[in-house]
Design an enzyme around this catalytic site. Structure first.
Site, short mmCIF file in Angstrom:
data_model
loop_
_atom_site.label_atom_id
_atom_site.label_comp_id
_atom_site.label_asym_id
_atom_site.label_seq_id
_atom_site.Cartn_x
_atom_site.Cartn_y
_atom_site.Cartn_z
N ASP A 1 44.58 -0.08 20.99
CA ASP A 1 45.19 0.91 20.10
C ASP A 1 45.68 0.30 18.79
OD1 ASP A 1 44.86 2.75 22.22
OD2 ASP A 1 46.74 2.10 23.10
N GLU B 1 42.83 12.93 20.75
CA GLU B 1 44.07 12.13 20.69
C GLU B 1 44.04 11.23 19.46
OE1 GLU B 1 44.01 10.08 24.40
OE2 GLU B 1 42.38 8.74 23.83
#
Length: 488
Positions: free
Chosen positions: A7, A172
């Site tokens: 991420d 997302e």
């Protein structure tokens, strides 16, 4: 950025770039790096270094800190993230004047329940929080947004939906950017597995209405033979020369079908070029040097190297250093809350060799999580090799040694057999050994590495190398780690 560095989020301040990652249950949390050229990075610390910033929760695997966003605005760095171990508390917002810290105590954004928060400011100074609304019990809500008071954590309006992606599952990881007079919303879709993809839309205002790129996805590796799969969760930055670049996560898959990745989700770099008002990914724009991953830690000094982290606990209650005694690791629970009896560092190579010199008793493991690990336990005049796979734990071999100082070794080597259909080879073999007094090696066990992969263990982290205590306090004199990538 090899090894479990998922991420990625990036920002630039002048000629300096800063990169941060999710870290899940490991503490300290959110490792942060600095670079002047986007390809050579130096770790400058962690963003969340105090327990007051990062509630522990129950320490389960793949809880803790999920994806965040790192930005610089009005002379301060800002980092917003989700701590799923304190999920109902909303998003966590911290700031600092120096990216190396110290970072502030957290401001809680309690009305933004979900994951993957993003910050973006317009020219008037309004800060927009964009995130994925969801509940682990009730399911997904979608991509939400609201203007935010960054001083109090209050949403200035009720949350409203924005672009919900191109129609793939698991939308997302929103990131919002203003380029000239246009706003761009970047998303991840398709789930963080093989179907992972990056999509983008644009609008005249942060709220929309958004128009999806006619050629979405912007990036995906699904159904390809590319060596880096699961590509997605991208963040963009401008370069000092006005060009653009992107960081994104991916995995390196090995072994028989369906393929296994063992290092977790790693960070990759690409160029960005603009045409007709849309960005395009230039995958091979940068020459990225091979990272120096080997280390030799004798645990000399007053503080642990920043590579060492603790799952579900704290280093100060788990380990201590002494110039004469090496690294002392307390048996789990013996120093109270936060003592977990294990200290970990990320494994960063597909082929590697690591050794630990242990005085008295102690453990040395390669692990994915508490239910998936292979390890060696030194106790008295014996070294025992153990495999834990799910609910099964079994001692698979033992070797006799002279007590006192014992050096044990773990290696990840190429699998001995062929892949399906001629064999059953996993991504690698894990070899557990002990060094004898003459400097030779006694192999105790050789185990299939597939059982220490995300495809078997599940979750969001990667392999870690761990030293620890088993029942009584341990003394670790030295840990070395060497890349053997040339042998892969």
């Amino acid at each position: 950025m090899p090894g479990f560095h998922a991420d990625p989020t990036i920002c630039r301040v002048g000629d300096d770039y800063y990169l941060a990652h999710s870290s899940f249950e490991y503490f300290p949390g959110a490792p942060i790096w600095h670079s002047r050229d986007l390809v050579n990075w130096t770790r400058i610390g962690h963003i969340l270094t105090r327990r007051s910033q990062f509630v522990r929760g129950d320490g389960r695997a793949s809880t803790g800190l999920y994806a965040g966003t790192l930005r610089h605005h009005d002379g301060r760095f800002w980092y917003v993230t989700t701590n799923v171990s304190d999920y109902d508390g909303g998003q966590v917002l911290v700031s600092a004047t120096d990216a190396a810290g110290p970072w502030s105590e957290p401001i809680r954004i309690q009305d933004a329940i979900g994951i993957d928060p993003d910050l973006a400011w317009d020219v008037d100074g309004t800060c927009y929080l964009t995130w994925k609304g969801m509940s682990f019990t009730e399911g997904e809500v979608g991509i939400l947004q609201a203007p935010l008071d960054i001083n109090t954590g209050a949403l200035l309006e009720p949350p409203y939906p924005v672009w919900q992606g191109s129609g793939l599952a698991a939308v997302e990881a929103p990131h919002l950017y203003q380029v000239d007079d246009t706003w761009y919303l970047l998303l991840a879709e398709g789930g963080t597995e093989r179907g992972h993809a990056v999509t983008i839309a644009r609008a005249p205002h942060p709220r929309g209405p958004f128009e999806g790129h006619p050629h979405n996805p912007l990036l995906t590796r699904r159904s390809s033979i590319h060596p880096v799969q699961n590509a997605g969760h991208m963040d963009l930055t401008t370069k000092a020369d006005g060009a653009w670049a992107a960081v994104y996560l991916g995995v390196r898959v090995q072994g028989s079908t369906p393929g296994f990745h063992v290092l977790g989700r790693e960070t990759f770099l690409a160029g960005i070029e603009w045409s007709d008002g849309w960005p395009a990914v230039i995958e091979d724009q940068f020459e990225v040097p091979t990272a120096a991953t080997s280390f030799n830690d004798n645990f000399v000094g007053e503080e642990l190297d920043g590579r060492w982290v603790v799952p579900g606990g704290e280093a100060q209650s788990t380990a201590s250093m002494s110039p004469d005694d090496g690294l002392r690791i307390a048996a789990a629970g013996t120093r109270g809350e936060g003592s977990v009896g294990q200290l970990c560092t990320r494994i960063t190579d597909l082929r590697w060799r690591a050794e630990a010199t242990i005085e008295g008793s102690g453990t040395f493991r390669v692990l994915m999580d508490p239910r998936h690990w292979y390890g060696l336990c030194v106790k008295g005049d014996a070294v025992t090799a153990t495999a834990r796979i799910g609910d099964l734990q079994h001692d698979v071999g033992v070797a006799s040694v002279s007590p006192h100082l014992v050096t044990v070794r773990i290696e990840a080597v190429s699998p001995a057999g062929p892949t399906v259909p001629l064999g059953h080879a996993g991504p690698d073999d894990i070899v557990l050994s002990v060094l004898n007094e003459e400097g030779g090696t006694i192999e105790i066990a050789r185990l299939d590495g597939r059982y220490l992969s995300t495809e078997v263990a599940s979750g969001f982290t990667g392999r870690m190398l761990a030293v620890g205590a088993d029942g009584t306090d341990a003394c670790i004199k030295r840990v070395t780690y060497h890349s053997d990538e040339a042998r892969s």
